[in-house]
Design a protein around this motif. Structure first.
Motif, mmCIF file in Angstrom:
data_model
loop_
_atom_site.group_PDB
_atom_site.id
_atom_site.type_symbol
_atom_site.label_atom_id
_atom_site.label_comp_id
_atom_site.label_asym_id
_atom_site.label_seq_id
_atom_site.Cartn_x
_atom_site.Cartn_y
_atom_site.Cartn_z
ATOM 1 N N GLY A 79 21.620 48.299 56.968
ATOM 2 C CA GLY A 79 22.701 48.396 56.323
ATOM 3 C C GLY A 79 22.906 47.781 55.278
ATOM 4 N N GLN B 46 33.841 48.595 48.787
ATOM 5 C CA GLN B 46 33.257 48.882 47.590
ATOM 6 C C GLN B 46 34.123 48.414 46.491
ATOM 7 O OE1 GLN B 46 32.514 53.453 47.604
ATOM 8 N NE2 GLN B 46 31.089 53.102 49.408
ATOM 9 N N GLU C 70 25.255 52.320 42.122
ATOM 10 C CA GLU C 70 24.631 52.887 43.229
ATOM 11 C C GLU C 70 24.805 51.948 44.546
ATOM 12 O OE1 GLU C 70 23.728 55.952 43.706
ATOM 13 O OE2 GLU C 70 24.612 56.269 41.383
ATOM 14 N N MET C 71 24.427 50.766 44.269
ATOM 15 C CA MET C 71 24.534 49.907 45.402
ATOM 16 C C MET C 71 26.089 49.701 45.863
ATOM 17 S SD MET C 71 21.259 49.279 46.133
ATOM 18 C CE MET C 71 21.618 48.082 47.562
ATOM 19 N N LYS D 133 28.221 51.779 45.909
ATOM 20 C CA LYS D 133 28.712 52.970 46.474
ATOM 21 C C LYS D 133 28.047 52.913 48.128
ATOM 22 C CE LYS D 133 28.819 55.918 42.974
ATOM 23 N NZ LYS D 133 28.125 57.321 42.096
ATOM 24 N N LYS D 134 26.815 52.195 48.032
ATOM 25 C CA LYS D 134 26.157 52.089 49.238
ATOM 26 C C LYS D 134 26.654 51.091 50.273
ATOM 27 C CE LYS D 134 21.415 53.709 47.957
ATOM 28 N NZ LYS D 134 20.254 53.341 47.821
ATOM 29 N N THR D 135 27.787 50.285 49.843
ATOM 30 C CA THR D 135 28.321 49.028 50.377
ATOM 31 C C THR D 135 28.996 49.461 51.681
ATOM 32 O OG1 THR D 135 28.226 47.626 48.417
ATOM 33 C CG2 THR D 135 29.711 47.051 50.386
ATOM 34 N N LEU D 136 28.767 48.983 52.698
ATOM 35 C CA LEU D 136 29.545 49.122 54.096
ATOM 36 C C LEU D 136 30.729 48.207 54.135
ATOM 37 C CD1 LEU D 136 26.639 49.393 56.530
ATOM 38 C CD2 LEU D 136 27.953 51.313 55.659
#
Length: 309
Positions: A170, A181, A193-194, A196-199
Motif C-alpha cells: 500500500g 487523497q 496518479e500517486m 489517487k493511489k493514496t490509502l
C-alpha cells in the motif's frame, strides 16, 4: 538497560540488561532465533545470542546498510519480526519534511522495508509513510499496524499523525498527499496518479503529537476496557504554537479495527502549558508478562511502569 520482544510467541516483552559496544543512534531491537538484532540509524547489526544472556561478547555483523541523516530526527529504525518469524520489518522515516531536497534524497525512505533474517531479499512492504515508528501486530487479525508522524509547516491543525493498519504494497501518500487523497499544496513535485493511489489511514491522532510507540495490550491484568486495544506514546512536537501530545493514549479496538475513540491513559507530563514546560516525553510502550506496561521517557531519562492493583 534495553527492552526486547520475547521469542515465545506471546507478543509480550522481557526486560534484560545487555552490554554492547559503541552504537550509532540505536533504536529498534529484536531477538529472533539465535540472533540479537540492533537497528542503528545507518544500518542493521546482529549478534549471536542465547536466551538469558546478559552480556554479548561476540563481534556483531552489519547485515544491512540503511539511509541515515535528514530532517528533524527521523533517525529511528524500528524492528519487528514477521508473524511467522521468517522476515524482519524495518521502519525508515523520510529524510525531509516534504521531499524539499528532491526524491533522490528519499530512496528507501518513508517506507516499511522487509528483509530476510540474514539481511538479504529487501523489498518495500509499504510506502508513503512519512515517519513510521511504532509497529505491532493486531492480536485478533494478525494485521500489521503502525503509527506515523506526519508533515510540518501547514499550521497547528494540519497534518494529523495517525494509526493505521498497513496494507502490504500500500501507498499512504507521502509526500504528495496527506490523510487520504488530500494533495499537499506545498510539495513541488506533483504526482496526481500517486495522490489517487493514496490509502486513507484508520485513525487520526492529532496534529504534531509526534506519536511514536505502539503496543497492543495482550495482558489480562488491566480492566476489560483496556484489553485488545492499542497504547500509543505521544512524544510531543515542536511544530505547534501550543504543547500537544506528551502522554500515552489508548485506542479501543473492535473486530480488528480501531473504534474511533481515543482515551487519555497516562498524563501529567506537562508541567506548565503556558510556559511550554514539561516533565517528560513518552517514546515507546511495551507489555510485560505480568500484564503491566512500560513507558520509556527520553526527557526524564526514565522507564515508567504502569500496573493495575
Amino acid at each position: 538497560m534495553i527492552l526486547f520482544r520475547d521469542t515465545n510467541g506471546d507478543g509480550k516483552y522481557d526486560l534484560r540488561t545487555i552490554f554492547l559496544g559503541k552504537l550509532n543512534q540505536p533504536y529498534g531491537i529484536l531477538v529472533l532465533g539465535d540472533w540479537f538484532y540492533v537497528a542503528n540509524t545507518d544500518g542493521l547489526w546482529r549478534y549471536p545470542y542465547k536466551t538469558g544472556q546478559t552480556e554479548i561478547t561476540a563481534k556483531g555483523t552489519k547485515i544491512l546498510d540503511l539511509p541515515a541523516g535528514g530532517y528533524n530526527n527521523h533517525w529511528t529504525r524500528n524492528l519487528i519480526a514477521g508473524k511467522d518469524g521468517k522476515k524482519i520489518l524495518i521502519s525508515v522515516g523520510s529524510g525531509s519534511n516534504v521531499a524539499e531536497h528532491g526524491l533522490n534524497n528519499e530512496i528507501r525512505r518513508a517506507n516499511i522495508l522487509e528483509i530476510n533474517p540474514d539481511g538479504s531479499g529487501e523489498r518495500i512492504y509499504a510506502s508513503g509513510l512519512r515517519n513510521p515508528v511504532g509497529t505491532d501486530w493486531e492480536p485478533k487479525t494478525g494485521k500489521l499496524f503502525t503509527v506515523v508522524n506526519e508533515r510540518d509547516k501547514l499550521g497547528d491543525g494540519l497534518v494529523p499523525d495517525y494509526l493505521t493498519g498497513v496494507q502490504e504494497g500500500g501507498f499512504y501518500g507521502w509526500p504528495y498527499a496527506y490523510f487520504g487523497q488530500h494533495e499537499d499544496p506545498s510539495v513541488k513535485q506533483k504526482n496526481p496518479e500517486m495522490v489517487k493511489k493514496t490509502l486513507v489511514p484508520d485513525l487520526a491522532l492529532g496534529s504534531h503529537t509526534a506519536s511514536l510507540g505502539l503496543a497492543f495490550y495482550t495482558g489480562n491484568k488491566f480492566p476489560q476496557q483496556y484489553r485488545g486495544g492499542a497504547f500509543i506514546a505521544q512524544h510531543g512536537s515542536w511544530n505547534s504554537s501550543k504543547l500537544v501530545g506528551y502522554k500515552v493514549l489508548y485506542a479501543p479496538f473492535a473486530n480488528g479495527k480501531p473504534t474511533g475513540e481515543l482515551q487519555d491513559f497516562l498524563t501529567g507530563f506537562v508541567a506548565d502549558l503556558e510556559k511550554g514546560e514539561v516533565y517528560g516525553r513518552p517514546v515507546d510502550v511495551a507489555v510485560l508478562k505480568d500484564g503491566s506496561i512500560l513507558v520509556s521517557d527520553d526527557s526524564a531519562n526514565k522507564i515508567w511502569r504502569v500496573s493495575a492493583k
